[in-house]
Design a protein around this motif. Structure first.
Motif, PDB file in Angstrom:
ATOM      1  N   ILE A   1       0.831  -1.194   0.000  1.00 52.57           N
ATOM      2  CA  ILE A   1       0.000   0.000   0.000  1.00 52.57           C
ATOM      3  C   ILE A   1       0.869   1.249   0.000  1.00 52.57           C
ATOM      4  N   GLY A   2       0.628   2.113  -0.975  1.00 46.10           N
ATOM      5  CA  GLY A   2       1.338   3.376  -1.060  1.00 46.10           C
ATOM      6  C   GLY A   2       0.388   4.538  -0.866  1.00 46.10           C
ATOM      7  N   ASP A   3       0.919   5.735  -0.904  1.00 46.70           N
ATOM      8  CA  ASP A   3       0.079   6.924  -0.751  1.00 46.70           C
ATOM      9  C   ASP A   3      -0.871   7.101  -1.933  1.00 46.70           C
ATOM     10  N   ASP A   4      -0.386   6.845  -3.151  1.00 47.05           N
ATOM     11  CA  ASP A   4      -1.159   7.138  -4.359  1.00 47.05           C
ATOM     12  C   ASP A   4      -1.737   5.913  -5.051  1.00 47.05           C
ATOM     13  N   PHE A   5      -1.156   4.764  -4.843  1.00 45.16           N
ATOM     14  CA  PHE A   5      -1.678   3.525  -5.422  1.00 45.16           C
ATOM     15  C   PHE A   5      -1.123   2.341  -4.643  1.00 45.16           C
ATOM     16  N   SER A   6      -1.724   1.191  -4.848  1.00 45.80           N
ATOM     17  CA  SER A   6      -1.275  -0.056  -4.232  1.00 45.80           C
ATOM     18  C   SER A   6      -0.892  -1.038  -5.329  1.00 45.80           C
ATOM     19  N   LEU A   7      -0.023  -1.960  -5.000  1.00 43.36           N
ATOM     20  CA  LEU A   7       0.344  -3.040  -5.913  1.00 43.36           C
ATOM     21  C   LEU A   7      -0.007  -4.362  -5.241  1.00 43.36           C
ATOM     22  N   TYR A   8      -0.613  -5.243  -6.013  1.00 42.02           N
ATOM     23  CA  TYR A   8      -1.036  -6.545  -5.519  1.00 42.02           C
ATOM     24  C   TYR A   8      -0.152  -7.616  -6.129  1.00 42.02           C
ATOM     25  N   VAL A   9       0.321  -8.520  -5.288  1.00 37.02           N
ATOM     26  CA  VAL A   9       1.114  -9.646  -5.770  1.00 37.02           C
ATOM     27  C   VAL A   9       0.244 -10.888  -5.702  1.00 37.02           C
ATOM     28  N   PHE A  10       0.196 -11.597  -6.824  1.00 39.72           N
ATOM     29  CA  PHE A  10      -0.541 -12.851  -6.937  1.00 39.72           C
ATOM     30  C   PHE A  10       0.435 -13.963  -7.270  1.00 39.72           C
ATOM     31  N   GLU A  11       0.000 -15.192  -7.041  1.00 41.43           N
ATOM     32  CA  GLU A  11       0.806 -16.354  -7.413  1.00 41.43           C
ATOM     33  C   GLU A  11      -0.096 -17.392  -8.065  1.00 41.43           C
ATOM     34  N   ASP A  12       0.398 -17.947  -9.160  1.00 39.76           N
ATOM     35  CA  ASP A  12      -0.307 -19.039  -9.827  1.00 39.76           C
ATOM     36  C   ASP A  12       0.729 -20.074 -10.244  1.00 39.76           C
ATOM     37  N   ALA A  13       0.358 -21.002 -11.092  1.00 39.08           N
ATOM     38  CA  ALA A  13       1.265 -22.073 -11.512  1.00 39.08           C
ATOM     39  C   ALA A  13       2.532 -21.552 -12.191  1.00 39.08           C
ATOM     40  N   LYS A  14       2.457 -20.369 -12.807  1.00 34.37           N
ATOM     41  CA  LYS A  14       3.625 -19.784 -13.472  1.00 34.37           C
ATOM     42  C   LYS A  14       4.516 -18.993 -12.522  1.00 34.37           C
ATOM     43  N   GLY A  15       4.043 -18.717 -11.306  1.00 38.65           N
ATOM     44  CA  GLY A  15       4.839 -17.985 -10.325  1.00 38.65           C
ATOM     45  C   GLY A  15       4.197 -16.679  -9.900  1.00 38.65           C
ATOM     46  N   LEU A  16       5.005 -15.825  -9.298  1.00 40.72           N
ATOM     47  CA  LEU A  16       4.524 -14.536  -8.801  1.00 40.72           C
ATOM     48  C   LEU A  16       4.327 -13.558  -9.947  1.00 40.72           C
ATOM     49  N   HIS A  17       3.289 -12.716  -9.816  1.00 35.22           N
ATOM     50  CA  HIS A  17       3.048 -11.680 -10.821  1.00 35.22           C
ATOM     51  C   HIS A  17       2.250 -10.536 -10.207  1.00 35.22           C
ATOM     52  N   VAL A  18       2.364  -9.360 -10.835  1.00 34.78           N
ATOM     53  CA  VAL A  18       1.669  -8.154 -10.402  1.00 34.78           C
ATOM     54  C   VAL A  18       0.751  -7.702 -11.537  1.00 34.78           C
ATOM     55  N   PRO A  19      -0.558  -7.893 -11.398  1.00 33.58           N
ATOM     56  CA  PRO A  19      -1.484  -7.423 -12.433  1.00 33.58           C
ATOM     57  C   PRO A  19      -1.719  -5.917 -12.300  1.00 33.58           C
ATOM     58  N   LEU A  20      -1.835  -5.244 -13.435  1.00 32.66           N
ATOM     59  CA  LEU A  20      -2.136  -3.815 -13.417  1.00 32.66           C
ATOM     60  C   LEU A  20      -3.591  -3.549 -13.805  1.00 32.66           C
ATOM     61  N   GLN A  21      -4.066  -4.236 -14.858  1.00 25.89           N
ATOM     62  CA  GLN A  21      -5.442  -4.015 -15.311  1.00 25.89           C
ATOM     63  C   GLN A  21      -6.405  -4.370 -14.185  1.00 25.89           C
ATOM     64  N   ASP A  22      -7.375  -3.537 -13.945  1.00 24.10           N
ATOM     65  CA  ASP A  22      -8.380  -3.675 -12.893  1.00 24.10           C
ATOM     66  C   ASP A  22      -7.844  -3.382 -11.495  1.00 24.10           C
ATOM     67  N   PHE A  23      -6.553  -3.132 -11.340  1.00 25.20           N
ATOM     68  CA  PHE A  23      -5.985  -2.903 -10.016  1.00 25.20           C
ATOM     69  C   PHE A  23      -5.285  -1.553  -9.875  1.00 25.20           C
ATOM     70  N   VAL A  24      -4.631  -1.071 -10.934  1.00 31.16           N
ATOM     71  CA  VAL A  24      -3.876   0.191 -10.862  1.00 31.16           C
ATOM     72  C   VAL A  24      -4.219   1.042 -12.087  1.00 31.16           C
ATOM     73  N   PRO A  25      -5.380   1.681 -12.105  1.00 27.72           N
ATOM     74  CA  PRO A  25      -5.788   2.464 -13.270  1.00 27.72           C
ATOM     75  C   PRO A  25      -4.789   3.560 -13.657  1.00 27.72           C
ATOM     76  N   ALA A  26      -4.103   4.134 -12.681  1.00 25.19           N
ATOM     77  CA  ALA A  26      -3.145   5.212 -12.963  1.00 25.19           C
ATOM     78  C   ALA A  26      -1.966   4.731 -13.806  1.00 25.19           C
ATOM     79  N   ALA A  27      -1.731   3.431 -13.866  1.00 27.31           N
ATOM     80  CA  ALA A  27      -0.606   2.890 -14.634  1.00 27.31           C
ATOM     81  C   ALA A  27      -0.828   3.001 -16.138  1.00 27.31           C
ATOM     82  N   LEU A  28      -2.052   3.191 -16.580  1.00 31.63           N
ATOM     83  CA  LEU A  28      -2.358   3.284 -18.012  1.00 31.63           C
ATOM     84  C   LEU A  28      -1.520   4.358 -18.692  1.00 31.63           C
ATOM     85  N   ALA A  29      -1.362   5.506 -18.060  1.00 34.89           N
ATOM     86  CA  ALA A  29      -0.586   6.601 -18.647  1.00 34.89           C
ATOM     87  C   ALA A  29       0.897   6.259 -18.777  1.00 34.89           C
TER      88      ALA A  29
END
Length: 138
Positions: free
Chosen positions: A94-122
């Motif tokens: 959790i940050g002041d302006d946005f948060s990053l979520y870490v997920f894990e699946d069969a391929k390993g750890l990953h950070v999704p942006l779509q649906d989670f960090v709209p400000a990243a689009l720019a």
């Protein structure tokens, strides 16, 4: 006049303590889930996400989005305490302006942006938002 001055200093001290206490990043969280994530780890021109004690960063080329990292959370997901936790969710940084979520699946750890960090689009563009930001080797 004196009581007004005392109240002002008391308010400043409370705010300063609140900011100091807000930074609650567990070193084990950073060790386990921190680092660089990218859709193409070997390509220096690829977009990247960095999670570190210095802050959260999303970058691509000359465009960068940064925020101080204040805390991590394993027990909640998103802004509402009753939000359902998606499958594979590991931690939220959790940050002041946005948060990053870490997920894990069969391929390993990953950070999704779509649906989670709209400000990243720019920063990363529409294709980057859909990309899989996998954890790069340390």
């Amino acid at each position: 006049m004196r009581s007004r001055s005392m109240r002002w200093w008391l308010m400043v001290m409370v705010c300063a303590c609140g900011v100091a206490m807000a930074q609650d990043l567990r070193p084990d969280s950073l060790k386990q889930y921190g680092g660089t994530y990218s859709p193409a780890c070997g390509d220096v021109s690829a977009p990247r996400v960095r999670i570190s004690a210095e802050g959260l960063e999303i970058a691509h080329g000359t465009r960068t989005l940064r925020t101080p990292a204040r805390m991590d959370s394993y027990t909640s997901f998103g802004a509402a305490p009753t939000s359902p936790v998606p499958e594979g969710y590991r931690v939220e940084f959790i940050g002041d302006d946005f948060s990053l979520y870490v997920f894990e699946d069969a391929k390993g750890l990953h950070v999704p942006l779509q649906d989670f960090v709209p400000a990243a689009l720019a920063v990363v563009g529409a294709n980057g938002m859909k990309a899989r930001f996998a954890r790069c080797e340390r």
